[in-house]
Design a protein around this motif. Structure first.
Motif, PDB file in Angstrom:
ATOM      1  N   HIS A   1       0.908  -2.835   6.953  1.00 39.45           N
ATOM      2  CA  HIS A   1       0.039  -2.159   7.915  1.00 39.45           C
ATOM      3  C   HIS A   1       0.628  -0.869   8.477  1.00 39.45           C
ATOM      4  CE1 HIS A   1      -2.394  -5.750   7.741  1.00 39.45           C
ATOM      5  NE2 HIS A   1      -1.360  -6.493   8.092  1.00 39.45           N
ATOM      6  N   HIS A   2       1.920  -0.824   8.643  1.00 44.96           N
ATOM      7  CA  HIS A   2       2.536   0.353   9.263  1.00 44.96           C
ATOM      8  C   HIS A   2       3.380   1.078   8.219  1.00 44.96           C
ATOM      9  CE1 HIS A   2       1.326  -0.626  13.391  1.00 44.96           C
ATOM     10  NE2 HIS A   2       1.490  -1.885  13.020  1.00 44.96           N
ATOM     11  N   TYR A   3       2.775   2.023   7.564  1.00 43.28           N
ATOM     12  CA  TYR A   3       3.438   2.741   6.478  1.00 43.28           C
ATOM     13  C   TYR A   3       2.832   4.146   6.370  1.00 43.28           C
ATOM     14  CZ  TYR A   3      -0.903   1.778   4.070  1.00 43.28           C
ATOM     15  OH  TYR A   3      -2.227   1.718   3.762  1.00 43.28           O
ATOM     16  N   ARG A   4       3.540   5.026   5.688  1.00 40.55           N
ATOM     17  CA  ARG A   4       3.018   6.384   5.421  1.00 40.55           C
ATOM     18  C   ARG A   4       3.797   6.979   4.267  1.00 40.55           C
ATOM     19  NH1 ARG A   4       0.550  11.155   4.928  1.00 40.55           N
ATOM     20  NH2 ARG A   4      -0.115  12.195   6.846  1.00 40.55           N
ATOM     21  N   TYR A   5       3.096   7.489   3.276  1.00 40.65           N
ATOM     22  CA  TYR A   5       3.722   8.330   2.258  1.00 40.65           C
ATOM     23  C   TYR A   5       3.203   9.737   2.462  1.00 40.65           C
ATOM     24  CZ  TYR A   5       5.734  10.189  -1.925  1.00 40.65           C
ATOM     25  OH  TYR A   5       6.493  10.962  -2.782  1.00 40.65           O
ATOM     26  N   LEU A   6       4.097  10.626   2.814  1.00 38.68           N
ATOM     27  CA  LEU A   6       3.747  12.011   3.119  1.00 38.68           C
ATOM     28  C   LEU A   6       4.404  12.913   2.085  1.00 38.68           C
ATOM     29  CD1 LEU A   6       2.550  14.188   5.012  1.00 38.68           C
ATOM     30  CD2 LEU A   6       4.665  14.039   6.350  1.00 38.68           C
ATOM     31  N   LYS A   7       3.608  13.703   1.409  1.00 38.62           N
ATOM     32  CA  LYS A   7       4.112  14.592   0.362  1.00 38.62           C
ATOM     33  C   LYS A   7       3.775  16.039   0.712  1.00 38.62           C
ATOM     34  CE  LYS A   7       3.957  15.347  -4.653  1.00 38.62           C
ATOM     35  NZ  LYS A   7       3.423  14.850  -5.944  1.00 38.62           N
ATOM     36  N   ILE A   8       4.804  16.856   0.850  1.00 36.41           N
ATOM     37  CA  ILE A   8       4.632  18.275   1.141  1.00 36.41           C
ATOM     38  C   ILE A   8       4.896  19.048  -0.145  1.00 36.41           C
ATOM     39  CG2 ILE A   8       5.287  20.198   2.628  1.00 36.41           C
ATOM     40  CD1 ILE A   8       4.233  17.777   4.157  1.00 36.41           C
ATOM     41  N   ARG A   9       3.925  19.837  -0.579  1.00 32.00           N
ATOM     42  CA  ARG A   9       4.035  20.537  -1.854  1.00 32.00           C
ATOM     43  C   ARG A   9       3.339  21.891  -1.759  1.00 32.00           C
ATOM     44  NH1 ARG A   9       0.277  16.077  -5.052  1.00 32.00           N
ATOM     45  NH2 ARG A   9      -0.973  15.512  -3.257  1.00 32.00           N
ATOM     46  N   ASP A  10       3.511  22.697  -2.791  1.00 34.58           N
ATOM     47  CA  ASP A  10       2.966  24.058  -2.751  1.00 34.58           C
ATOM     48  C   ASP A  10       1.453  24.105  -2.912  1.00 34.58           C
ATOM     49  OD1 ASP A  10       5.281  25.591  -2.284  1.00 34.58           O
ATOM     50  OD2 ASP A  10       5.880  25.460  -4.380  1.00 34.58           O
ATOM     51  N   ARG A  11       0.870  23.105  -3.564  1.00 39.14           N
ATOM     52  CA  ARG A  11      -0.585  23.029  -3.699  1.00 39.14           C
ATOM     53  C   ARG A  11      -1.011  21.582  -3.537  1.00 39.14           C
ATOM     54  NH1 ARG A  11       1.537  24.245  -8.776  1.00 39.14           N
ATOM     55  NH2 ARG A  11       1.138  22.668 -10.384  1.00 39.14           N
ATOM     56  N   ALA A  12      -2.297  21.377  -3.351  1.00 34.89           N
ATOM     57  CA  ALA A  12      -2.778  20.068  -2.915  1.00 34.89           C
ATOM     58  C   ALA A  12      -2.719  18.994  -3.984  1.00 34.89           C
ATOM     59  CB  ALA A  12      -4.209  20.193  -2.394  1.00 34.89           C
ATOM     60  N   SER A  13      -2.613  19.366  -5.263  1.00 34.89           N
ATOM     61  CA  SER A  13      -2.570  18.353  -6.309  1.00 34.89           C
ATOM     62  C   SER A  13      -1.705  18.826  -7.465  1.00 34.89           C
ATOM     63  CB  SER A  13      -3.980  18.028  -6.820  1.00 34.89           C
ATOM     64  OG  SER A  13      -4.545  19.155  -7.455  1.00 34.89           O
ATOM     65  N   TYR A  14      -1.272  17.863  -8.268  1.00 29.74           N
ATOM     66  CA  TYR A  14      -0.523  18.118  -9.499  1.00 29.74           C
ATOM     67  C   TYR A  14       0.659  19.069  -9.259  1.00 29.74           C
ATOM     68  CZ  TYR A  14       0.265  18.431 -14.504  1.00 29.74           C
ATOM     69  OH  TYR A  14       0.814  18.352 -15.748  1.00 29.74           O
TER      70      TYR A  14
ATOM     71  N   PRO B   1       0.808  -1.225   0.000  1.00 29.76           N
ATOM     72  CA  PRO B   1       0.000   0.000   0.000  1.00 29.76           C
ATOM     73  C   PRO B   1       0.839   1.272   0.000  1.00 29.76           C
ATOM     74  CG  PRO B   1      -0.059  -1.074   2.147  1.00 29.76           C
ATOM     75  CD  PRO B   1       0.591  -2.031   1.225  1.00 29.76           C
ATOM     76  N   LEU B   2       2.061   1.209   0.530  1.00 29.28           N
ATOM     77  CA  LEU B   2       2.939   2.378   0.483  1.00 29.28           C
ATOM     78  C   LEU B   2       3.154   2.817  -0.962  1.00 29.28           C
ATOM     79  CD1 LEU B   2       4.927   4.379   1.852  1.00 29.28           C
ATOM     80  CD2 LEU B   2       6.693   2.619   1.596  1.00 29.28           C
ATOM     81  N   LEU B   3       3.375   1.866  -1.862  1.00 31.02           N
ATOM     82  CA  LEU B   3       3.587   2.177  -3.274  1.00 31.02           C
ATOM     83  C   LEU B   3       2.314   2.736  -3.902  1.00 31.02           C
ATOM     84  CD1 LEU B   3       5.254   2.105  -5.870  1.00 31.02           C
ATOM     85  CD2 LEU B   3       4.629  -0.305  -6.124  1.00 31.02           C
ATOM     86  N   SER B   4       1.181   2.131  -3.599  1.00 33.82           N
ATOM     87  CA  SER B   4      -0.089   2.618  -4.129  1.00 33.82           C
ATOM     88  C   SER B   4      -0.328   4.067  -3.735  1.00 33.82           C
ATOM     89  CB  SER B   4      -1.226   1.732  -3.640  1.00 33.82           C
ATOM     90  OG  SER B   4      -2.471   2.181  -4.125  1.00 33.82           O
ATOM     91  N   HIS B   5      -0.123   4.377  -2.475  1.00 34.31           N
ATOM     92  CA  HIS B   5      -0.352   5.742  -1.991  1.00 34.31           C
ATOM     93  C   HIS B   5       0.626   6.729  -2.615  1.00 34.31           C
ATOM     94  CE1 HIS B   5      -3.101   5.285   1.693  1.00 34.31           C
ATOM     95  NE2 HIS B   5      -3.233   4.202   0.942  1.00 34.31           N
TER      96      HIS B   5
END
Length: 333
Positions: free
Chosen positions: A222-235, A87-91
């Motif tokens: 079960h224990h994973y997280r992909y966190l993305k910090i960017r200037d806008r919420a998408s694209y 699921p980490l890859l999917s997210h």
């Protein structure tokens, strides 16, 4: 866009035999076509590999998964095997680009997309990635999105892929075929740091083709997280992204993976830092030490010093979420 010839081989071996320094492979075309439109790259020939049948996702005898290079990002993210066991890859994939681009972009193409830099895409400026030896204006120019780790005097560009950050954390293996046969490249060794040859983003020879990416047996379901910090919420490309994955033996961490995006010329990972977490009970102080260790040696530029603090906070947050099993559901439509 300059004139080019076009060929569509019927097999992987034929595609490899056609490849040379003046040619480029094309599948979904979401990156190479943009580069051609801007005259950043000017191939003499395009080799269309979209009909080579490399679009399966299959279990491997070892218990892992082999992903064909032509599997679309959308199909990969939503595949039942990937959703259930990786699921980490999917997210991570669903945090990138737009639905339209994910429908077109291939797994192999995502792996090979060029590093992002304003100056690389502007042919009116010097760029060592386009013209080796011409200089790197980003070092003293607009460098807010650029690297804080692993950069060199020749280049401070960052790798843009979300998928690759998760692949690095999962210790994927890249399958490649060339004139001399097949070989496998550990993901950590596939992408290159710029050093004094920033025009080379990876370890492929000009006549080698990525045929697939293999994932090892699943551990971090079960224990994973992909966190993305960017200037806008998408694209938008990541200013900083974190792929964090943990497994537990009772109350202590048994295995740990931690990879960063948006901070270097390749996904940034240090197994020594991950070993600091093993055998320890999860807590914020432990995660803070890991974050500080992973960012040791960061060299921010004039406009991106904020990335050091941002990355440290993002690492701690991602590890905390992974430890508590609170994966990011916001990335999923």
């Amino acid at each position: 866009m300059t004139p080019f010839s076009y060929q569509k081989p019927a097999s992987v071996s034929e595609a490899v035999s056609l490849a040379d320094a003046g040619s480029r492979f094309i599948a979904g075309g979401t990156n190479i076509v943009d580069l051609m439109k801007e005259n950043v790259v000017r191939p003499e020939r395009l080799i269309d590999i979209s009909g080579l049948g490399l679009n399966d996702i299959q279990p491997t005898p070892s218990g892992g998964v082999l992903i064909g290079a032509l599997v679309s990002n959308a199909d990969l993210a939503w595949h039942p095997l990937i959703e259930a066991h990786y699921p980490l890859l999917s997210h991570a994939i669903l945090a990138g680009a737009s639905p339209q681009l994910r429908n077109m972009a291939s797994t192999g193409g995502n792996l090979l997309q060029r590093t992002r830099c304003y100056y690389f895409y502007d042919t009116g400026t010097p760029c060592n990635k386009r013209e080796p030896g011409s200089g790197c204006p980003a070092r003293n120019g607009q460098n807010r999105i650029h690297a804080i780790l692993g950069a060199s005097a020749a280049c401070v560009a960052t790798h843009p892929s979300d998928m690759c950050v998760a692949m690095a954390a999962l210790e994927a293996v890249v399958h490649v075929q060339g004139p001399d046969g097949e070989r496998q490249i550990p993901f950590a060794a596939f992408h290159r740091l710029p050093e004094d040859t920033p025009e080379r983003d990876n370890q492929l020879a000009v006549n080698e083709l990525v045929t697939g990416i293999e994932l090892p047996p699943p551990v971090f379901e079960h224990h994973y997280r992909y966190l993305k910090i960017r200037d806008r919420a998408s694209y938008a490309f990541a200013l900083v992204s974190v792929a964090a994955a943990l497994s537990f033996d009772g109350e202590v961490i048994q295995q740990a993976r931690l990879a960063l995006g948006g901070v270097a010329h390749k996904p940034w990972r240090d197994p020594d830092v991950e070993r600091l977490l093993v055998g320890q009970a999860p807590c914020e102080a432990l995660f803070t030490r890991a974050a500080q260790a992973l960012l040791q040696g960061a060299q921010p530029l004039s406009h991106n010093g904020f990335k050091v603090t941002l990355a440290q906070r993002a690492i701690v947050r991602a590890l905390n979420d992974a430890a508590h099993g609170t994966a990011d559901r916001g990335a999923r439509p």
